[in-house]
Design an enzyme around this catalytic site. Sequence first.
Site, PDB file in Angstrom:
ATOM      1  N   SER A 159       0.846  -1.196   0.000  1.00 61.79           N
ATOM      2  CA  SER A 159       0.000   0.000   0.000  1.00 61.79           C
ATOM      3  C   SER A 159       0.877   1.240   0.000  1.00 61.79           C
ATOM      4  O   SER A 159       1.661   1.457   0.937  1.00 61.79           O
ATOM      5  CB  SER A 159      -0.898   0.002   1.230  1.00 61.79           C
ATOM      6  OG  SER A 159      -1.488   1.279   1.351  1.00 61.79           O
TER       7      SER A 159
ATOM      8  N   HIS B  48      -1.063  -1.109  -4.291  1.00 62.21           N
ATOM      9  CA  HIS B  48      -2.379  -0.854  -3.690  1.00 62.21           C
ATOM     10  C   HIS B  48      -2.493   0.646  -3.416  1.00 62.21           C
ATOM     11  O   HIS B  48      -1.644   1.235  -2.730  1.00 62.21           O
ATOM     12  CB  HIS B  48      -2.500  -1.663  -2.393  1.00 62.21           C
ATOM     13  CG  HIS B  48      -3.815  -1.545  -1.702  1.00 62.21           C
ATOM     14  ND1 HIS B  48      -4.914  -2.309  -2.044  1.00 62.21           N
ATOM     15  CD2 HIS B  48      -4.201  -0.764  -0.669  1.00 62.21           C
ATOM     16  CE1 HIS B  48      -5.927  -2.000  -1.241  1.00 62.21           C
ATOM     17  NE2 HIS B  48      -5.524  -1.052  -0.399  1.00 62.21           N
TER      18      HIS B  48
ATOM     19  N   MET C 156      -9.134   8.036  -0.248  1.00 61.99           N
ATOM     20  CA  MET C 156     -10.001   8.362   0.904  1.00 61.99           C
ATOM     21  C   MET C 156     -10.529   9.777   0.742  1.00 61.99           C
ATOM     22  O   MET C 156      -9.795  10.675   0.315  1.00 61.99           O
ATOM     23  CB  MET C 156      -9.202   8.272   2.197  1.00 61.99           C
ATOM     24  CG  MET C 156      -8.494   6.943   2.406  1.00 61.99           C
ATOM     25  SD  MET C 156      -7.767   6.870   4.047  1.00 61.99           S
ATOM     26  CE  MET C 156      -6.749   5.393   3.909  1.00 61.99           C
TER      27      MET C 156
ATOM     28  N   ASP D 190      -6.715  -6.615   4.059  1.00 59.03           N
ATOM     29  CA  ASP D 190      -6.074  -5.296   4.081  1.00 59.03           C
ATOM     30  C   ASP D 190      -6.158  -4.727   5.488  1.00 59.03           C
ATOM     31  O   ASP D 190      -7.250  -4.516   6.013  1.00 59.03           O
ATOM     32  CB  ASP D 190      -6.809  -4.394   3.071  1.00 59.03           C
ATOM     33  CG  ASP D 190      -6.227  -2.981   2.991  1.00 59.03           C
ATOM     34  OD1 ASP D 190      -5.172  -2.728   3.589  1.00 59.03           O
ATOM     35  OD2 ASP D 190      -6.861  -2.155   2.309  1.00 59.03           O
TER      36      ASP D 190
ATOM     37  N   MET E  95     -11.872  -6.352   4.998  1.00 55.07           N
ATOM     38  CA  MET E  95     -10.999  -5.441   5.763  1.00 55.07           C
ATOM     39  C   MET E  95     -10.640  -6.071   7.097  1.00 55.07           C
ATOM     40  O   MET E  95     -11.515  -6.556   7.821  1.00 55.07           O
ATOM     41  CB  MET E  95     -11.691  -4.102   6.006  1.00 55.07           C
ATOM     42  CG  MET E  95     -11.842  -3.217   4.772  1.00 55.07           C
ATOM     43  SD  MET E  95     -10.288  -2.787   3.941  1.00 55.07           S
ATOM     44  CE  MET E  95      -9.416  -1.872   5.218  1.00 55.07           C
TER      45      MET E  95
ATOM     46  N   ASP F  18      -4.798   3.659  -1.964  1.00 53.63           N
ATOM     47  CA  ASP F  18      -5.921   3.952  -1.074  1.00 53.63           C
ATOM     48  C   ASP F  18      -6.473   5.346  -1.315  1.00 53.63           C
ATOM     49  O   ASP F  18      -5.840   6.346  -0.974  1.00 53.63           O
ATOM     50  CB  ASP F  18      -5.450   3.846   0.388  1.00 53.63           C
ATOM     51  CG  ASP F  18      -5.198   2.409   0.803  1.00 53.63           C
ATOM     52  OD1 ASP F  18      -6.126   1.586   0.663  1.00 53.63           O
ATOM     53  OD2 ASP F  18      -4.079   2.108   1.253  1.00 53.63           O
TER      54      ASP F  18
ATOM     55  N   MET G 222     -12.123   4.235  -0.650  1.00 50.76           N
ATOM     56  CA  MET G 222     -12.830   4.422   0.609  1.00 50.76           C
ATOM     57  C   MET G 222     -13.527   5.778   0.501  1.00 50.76           C
ATOM     58  O   MET G 222     -13.112   6.764   1.117  1.00 50.76           O
ATOM     59  CB  MET G 222     -11.831   4.374   1.772  1.00 50.76           C
ATOM     60  CG  MET G 222     -11.368   2.956   2.077  1.00 50.76           C
ATOM     61  SD  MET G 222      -9.798   2.909   2.958  1.00 50.76           S
ATOM     62  CE  MET G 222      -8.686   3.063   1.574  1.00 50.76           C
TER      63      MET G 222
ATOM     64  N   HIS H  93      -8.188   0.984  -4.142  1.00 45.60           N
ATOM     65  CA  HIS H  93      -9.138   0.723  -3.053  1.00 45.60           C
ATOM     66  C   HIS H  93      -9.825   2.039  -2.725  1.00 45.60           C
ATOM     67  O   HIS H  93      -9.217   2.943  -2.144  1.00 45.60           O
ATOM     68  CB  HIS H  93      -8.363   0.173  -1.841  1.00 45.60           C
ATOM     69  CG  HIS H  93      -9.193  -0.042  -0.613  1.00 45.60           C
ATOM     70  ND1 HIS H  93      -8.644  -0.231   0.639  1.00 45.60           N
ATOM     71  CD2 HIS H  93     -10.538  -0.110  -0.433  1.00 45.60           C
ATOM     72  CE1 HIS H  93      -9.620  -0.387   1.534  1.00 45.60           C
ATOM     73  NE2 HIS H  93     -10.775  -0.312   0.908  1.00 45.60           N
TER      74      HIS H  93
ATOM     75  N   SER I  59       2.647  -0.667   6.115  1.00 46.80           N
ATOM     76  CA  SER I  59       3.797  -0.447   6.995  1.00 46.80           C
ATOM     77  C   SER I  59       4.777  -1.620   6.999  1.00 46.80           C
ATOM     78  O   SER I  59       5.984  -1.415   7.132  1.00 46.80           O
ATOM     79  CB  SER I  59       3.330  -0.109   8.417  1.00 46.80           C
ATOM     80  OG  SER I  59       2.145  -0.781   8.733  1.00 46.80           O
TER      81      SER I  59
HETATM   82  C1  DX5 Z   1      -6.379   1.285   5.526  1.00 52.62           C
HETATM   83  C2  DX5 Z   1      -5.936   1.051   4.108  1.00 52.62           C
HETATM   84  C3  DX5 Z   1      -4.809   0.119   4.004  1.00 52.62           C
HETATM   85  C4  DX5 Z   1      -3.540   0.571   4.701  1.00 52.62           C
HETATM   86  C5  DX5 Z   1      -2.904  -0.657   5.254  1.00 52.62           C
HETATM   87  O1  DX5 Z   1      -7.631   1.830   5.567  1.00 52.62           O
HETATM   88  O2  DX5 Z   1      -7.003   0.528   3.323  1.00 52.62           O
HETATM   89  O3  DX5 Z   1      -4.541  -0.246   2.657  1.00 52.62           O
HETATM   90  O4  DX5 Z   1      -2.623   1.233   3.865  1.00 52.62           O
HETATM   91  O5  DX5 Z   1      -1.806  -0.301   6.009  1.00 52.62           O
HETATM   92  P1  DX5 Z   1      -1.091  -1.330   7.009  1.00 52.62           P
HETATM   93  O6  DX5 Z   1      -0.601  -2.484   6.173  1.00 52.62           O
HETATM   94  O7  DX5 Z   1       0.026  -0.502   7.565  1.00 52.62           O
HETATM   95  O8  DX5 Z   1      -2.100  -1.744   8.014  1.00 52.62           O
HETATM   96 ZN    ZN Z   2      -6.482  -0.332   1.356  1.00 53.71          ZN
END
Ligand code: DX5
Ligand code: ZN
Length: 222
Positions: free
Chosen positions: A8, A31, A35, A173, A135, A33, A66, A64, A196
């Site tokens: 990610s 990936h 948001m 995820d 999730m 994200d 959100m 992804h 991370s």
């Molecule tokens: C959280 C995201 C994830 C996030 C995961 O809402 O959808 O994709 O980047 O991060 P880690 O692997 O650090 O939990």
């Molecule tokens: Zn994600």
Amino acid sequence: MPALINPSILSADFANLERDLGAIATADYAHVDVMDNHFVPNLTFGTQMVERVQATSPIPLDVHLMIDDPDRWAPGYAEIGAASVTFHLEAAADPIALARRLRDIGARAGIAIKPGTAGESLYDILDEFDQILVMTVEPGFGGQGFMPETMPKLRALVAEARRRGSNAWFQVDGGISDSTISQAAEAGADTFVAGSAVYGAENIETAIAGLRERARAASLES
Ligand code: DX5
Ligand code: ZN
């Protein structure tokens, strides 16, 4: 089905995205994200930014979303060439129509559910999707702890999908690391997002290979 590792870029350095995309060239998908500060409290970026990521990334994009109103916004991500576009069931007005639209444009259609959403709410529409994202944290932020209580739901969804003849990929995820990836693989996940655990590692390539190896070993055993 091999274990796919999708780092990610939420955990990347946004001022050095080209470098940080290059660093994950040995992974399967990047990936991304998106948001909107409505569906989730956090805010990242939109189509313009993802278009540049698409042009720069050495590997295909797994977007992804959100966001609220994916019915309106998701097709734009398929149009700029994202290989896979996943939206949330909780946010979509007409998930079936949207999935068909994404597939028509040429993307893999994905649907995501939050930890509190029942897996059964997807049973009747599984056929419409190429990827199901369960999730394993509350969406919104990287670096949270993996929620093992989501595993029975994942296991049941995989069983139901196979019973219905679906060969959708099952993605997890949130909180995926060397210490949690095996549980998710045993429960039937085959596509693993890690932010991370990849970008926080001393050696990114070694981290990707390590996650892949653990996932493969665990899915062979189960
Ligand atoms: C959280 C995201 C994830 C996030 C995961 O809402 O959808 O994709 O980047 O991060 P880690 O692997 O650090 O939990
Ligand atoms: Zn994600």
